[in-house]
Design a protein around this motif. Structure first.
Motif, PDB file in Angstrom:
ATOM      1  N   THR A 187      19.908 -14.776 -41.474  1.00  0.00           N
ATOM      2  CA  THR A 187      19.839 -13.562 -40.661  1.00  0.00           C
ATOM      3  C   THR A 187      20.376 -12.363 -41.442  1.00  0.00           C
ATOM      4  O   THR A 187      19.785 -11.268 -41.421  1.00  0.00           O
ATOM      5  CB  THR A 187      20.618 -13.747 -39.337  1.00  0.00           C
ATOM      6  OG1 THR A 187      20.038 -14.842 -38.625  1.00  0.00           O
ATOM      7  CG2 THR A 187      20.561 -12.504 -38.473  1.00  0.00           C
ATOM      8  N   TYR A 196      17.823 -11.504 -44.090  1.00  0.00           N
ATOM      9  CA  TYR A 196      16.639 -10.878 -43.494  1.00  0.00           C
ATOM     10  C   TYR A 196      16.919  -9.405 -43.175  1.00  0.00           C
ATOM     11  O   TYR A 196      16.081  -8.534 -43.413  1.00  0.00           O
ATOM     12  CB  TYR A 196      16.227 -11.630 -42.221  1.00  0.00           C
ATOM     13  CG  TYR A 196      14.934 -11.127 -41.619  1.00  0.00           C
ATOM     14  CD1 TYR A 196      13.721 -11.311 -42.283  1.00  0.00           C
ATOM     15  CD2 TYR A 196      14.918 -10.469 -40.398  1.00  0.00           C
ATOM     16  CE1 TYR A 196      12.533 -10.851 -41.740  1.00  0.00           C
ATOM     17  CE2 TYR A 196      13.739 -10.014 -39.836  1.00  0.00           C
ATOM     18  CZ  TYR A 196      12.546 -10.208 -40.519  1.00  0.00           C
ATOM     19  OH  TYR A 196      11.369  -9.744 -39.979  1.00  0.00           O
ATOM     20  N   LYS A 221      14.836  -6.230 -44.711  1.00  0.00           N
ATOM     21  CA  LYS A 221      14.259  -5.206 -43.831  1.00  0.00           C
ATOM     22  C   LYS A 221      14.781  -3.814 -44.184  1.00  0.00           C
ATOM     23  O   LYS A 221      14.114  -2.808 -43.954  1.00  0.00           O
ATOM     24  CB  LYS A 221      14.590  -5.514 -42.368  1.00  0.00           C
ATOM     25  CG  LYS A 221      13.660  -6.537 -41.749  1.00  0.00           C
ATOM     26  CD  LYS A 221      13.650  -6.474 -40.239  1.00  0.00           C
ATOM     27  CE  LYS A 221      12.944  -5.236 -39.726  1.00  0.00           C
ATOM     28  NZ  LYS A 221      12.912  -5.142 -38.263  1.00  0.00           N
ATOM     29  N   MET A 269       9.894 -14.573 -40.829  1.00  0.00           N
ATOM     30  CA  MET A 269      11.209 -14.365 -41.443  1.00  0.00           C
ATOM     31  C   MET A 269      11.357 -15.237 -42.694  1.00  0.00           C
ATOM     32  O   MET A 269      11.796 -14.762 -43.745  1.00  0.00           O
ATOM     33  CB  MET A 269      12.322 -14.696 -40.450  1.00  0.00           C
ATOM     34  CG  MET A 269      13.718 -14.601 -41.046  1.00  0.00           C
ATOM     35  SD  MET A 269      15.060 -15.067 -39.912  1.00  0.00           S
ATOM     36  CE  MET A 269      14.910 -16.858 -39.903  1.00  0.00           C
ATOM     37  N   THR A 329       9.281 -14.065 -45.588  1.00  0.00           N
ATOM     38  CA  THR A 329       9.860 -12.847 -46.156  1.00  0.00           C
ATOM     39  C   THR A 329      10.993 -13.189 -47.115  1.00  0.00           C
ATOM     40  O   THR A 329      11.161 -12.536 -48.154  1.00  0.00           O
ATOM     41  CB  THR A 329      10.403 -11.939 -45.026  1.00  0.00           C
ATOM     42  OG1 THR A 329       9.336 -11.608 -44.153  1.00  0.00           O
ATOM     43  CG2 THR A 329      11.015 -10.662 -45.581  1.00  0.00           C
ATOM     44  N   LEU A 330      11.765 -14.210 -46.776  1.00  0.00           N
ATOM     45  CA  LEU A 330      12.982 -14.533 -47.529  1.00  0.00           C
ATOM     46  C   LEU A 330      12.789 -15.537 -48.651  1.00  0.00           C
ATOM     47  O   LEU A 330      13.498 -15.487 -49.649  1.00  0.00           O
ATOM     48  CB  LEU A 330      14.045 -15.096 -46.576  1.00  0.00           C
ATOM     49  CG  LEU A 330      14.701 -14.109 -45.616  1.00  0.00           C
ATOM     50  CD1 LEU A 330      15.665 -14.846 -44.709  1.00  0.00           C
ATOM     51  CD2 LEU A 330      15.433 -13.026 -46.384  1.00  0.00           C
TER      52      LEU A 330
END
Length: 340
Positions: A152, A155, A159, A311, A314-315
């Motif tokens: 988290t 992420y 962002k 997510m 993206t990571l």
């Protein structure tokens, strides 16, 4: 005609009796002693597990559940893959990650519908660190590297235009050790959960930047719902132990139902006193903050699955081109049967 109808009727009755006997025979759990892994049981993220244990819901289902508490969710996942636990209460994302690696791990109950993870900065540094865009070069405390608290935080950084590797991710555990790490200045930022966050906030040690304990906060970060804690296991276990799996799901569904009707004070009285971190009124407040995050249905919704997949892509470069059938990451049969 009457005789034929009678014969059909008696045949159907005999079949029903046979099915009934078969169902009764099948109803006995294949495995009554189950080993369950969890990464930080005192955290409110895993409250449905503690309630199921303390309220006797596992015993009601004829199960003896041995709970192994690890330092973070990534470690309980490792225990499942290594074979030292049968099932895990852990983040839904682990099912996707494992399936991308060819390991058929599936969730069978959603426990948390929002992550309930809070990202906070040390109070004295709140002037310089105003958002995740300012995390470069900092030390970020998480339950354990690779766990949902770490993902988290990373992420939020991505962002904000940073790389996941732009800050140091440091495992600080799940209880008093996490509080101490922030108070001693060993970390600049903390990505964590209640009651740790509530304790630090009450003591005036942190300023909150991101809060996914609510639907609004979850949508602000992830753009949609983002399922959190689940009960998951290997498909092999489900196939070999369908009745045991059903009994486990039944217990967790009872726990979720109990939480829907419980007052925060009821929760505080139900958990072990040491979970209060020495401050019961504060724990009650933390529960109040987190009650919205627990699953209402036990079902992981398709948009939530897609949000978690986005997510992870993206990571994690390894997952960018991964082909995972999200429908296979959650087996809803047991929740539907428990609810029916």
């Amino acid at each position: 005609m009457e005789r034929r109808t009678f014969l059909i009727g008696t045949g159907a009755a005999a079949l029903a009796v046979g099915l009934g006997r078969s169902a009764l025979a099948q109803d006995k759990p294949e495995k009554t002693k189950v080993t369950l892994g969890v990464g930080g049981k005192p955290l409110l993220y895993y409250l449905p597990l503690t309630i199921a244990e303390r309220k006797g819901f596992f015993k009601d289902e004829g199960l003896d559940v041995d709970i192994n508490d690890f330092g973070g969710g990534a470690k309980s996942l490792q225990a499942l893959i290594g074979g030292s636990v049968d099932v895990v209460t852990g983040a839904y994302e682990h099912t996707i990650r494992m399936q991308a690696k060819g390991q058929d791990v599936r969730a069978v109950t959603e426990l948390g519908r929002f992550p309930a993870i809070v990202i906070a900065v040390k109070k004295e540094k709140a002037g310089q660190i105003k958002s995740a865009a300012d995390f470069k070069g900092l030390k970020i405390g998480v339950t354990a590297p690779g766990s949902s608290t770490a993902l988290t935080a990373q992420y939020a950084m991505v962002k904000a235009g940073l790389k996941p590797s732009d800050a140091a991710i440091i495992g600080v555990g799940s209880g008093a050790s996490a509080v101490a790490a922030m108070q001693k200045g060993e970390i600049d930022v903390l990505s964590h959960l209640d009651p740790v966050i509530a304790k630090l906030e009450s003591d005036g040690d942190i300023a909150i930047l991101i809060d996914t304990r609510t639907e609004a906060g979850t949508r602000a970060l992830f753009g949609g719902s983002n399922p959190a804690a689940t009960l998951y296991t290997k498909k092999d276990f489900i196939d070999a132990n369908p009745v045991t799996t059903q009994r486990l799901v039944n217990a967790f569904m009872k726990s979720l139902k109990w939480l829907q009707n419980a007052k925060p004070e009821d929760v505080a009285d139900a958990v072990p006193p040491e979970y209060h971190l020495g401050d019961k009124p504060l724990y009650i407040k933390a529960v109040q903050n987190s009650l919205e995050s627990y699953s209402r249905t036990g079902i992981v919704p398709p948009d939530g699955m897609a949000s978690v997949m986005d997510m992870l892509k993206t990571l994690d470069p390894e997952l960018k081109d991964a082909k995972v059938d999200l429908a296979t990451t959650f087996d809803d049969r047991f929740v539907k049967k428990a609810a029916g």
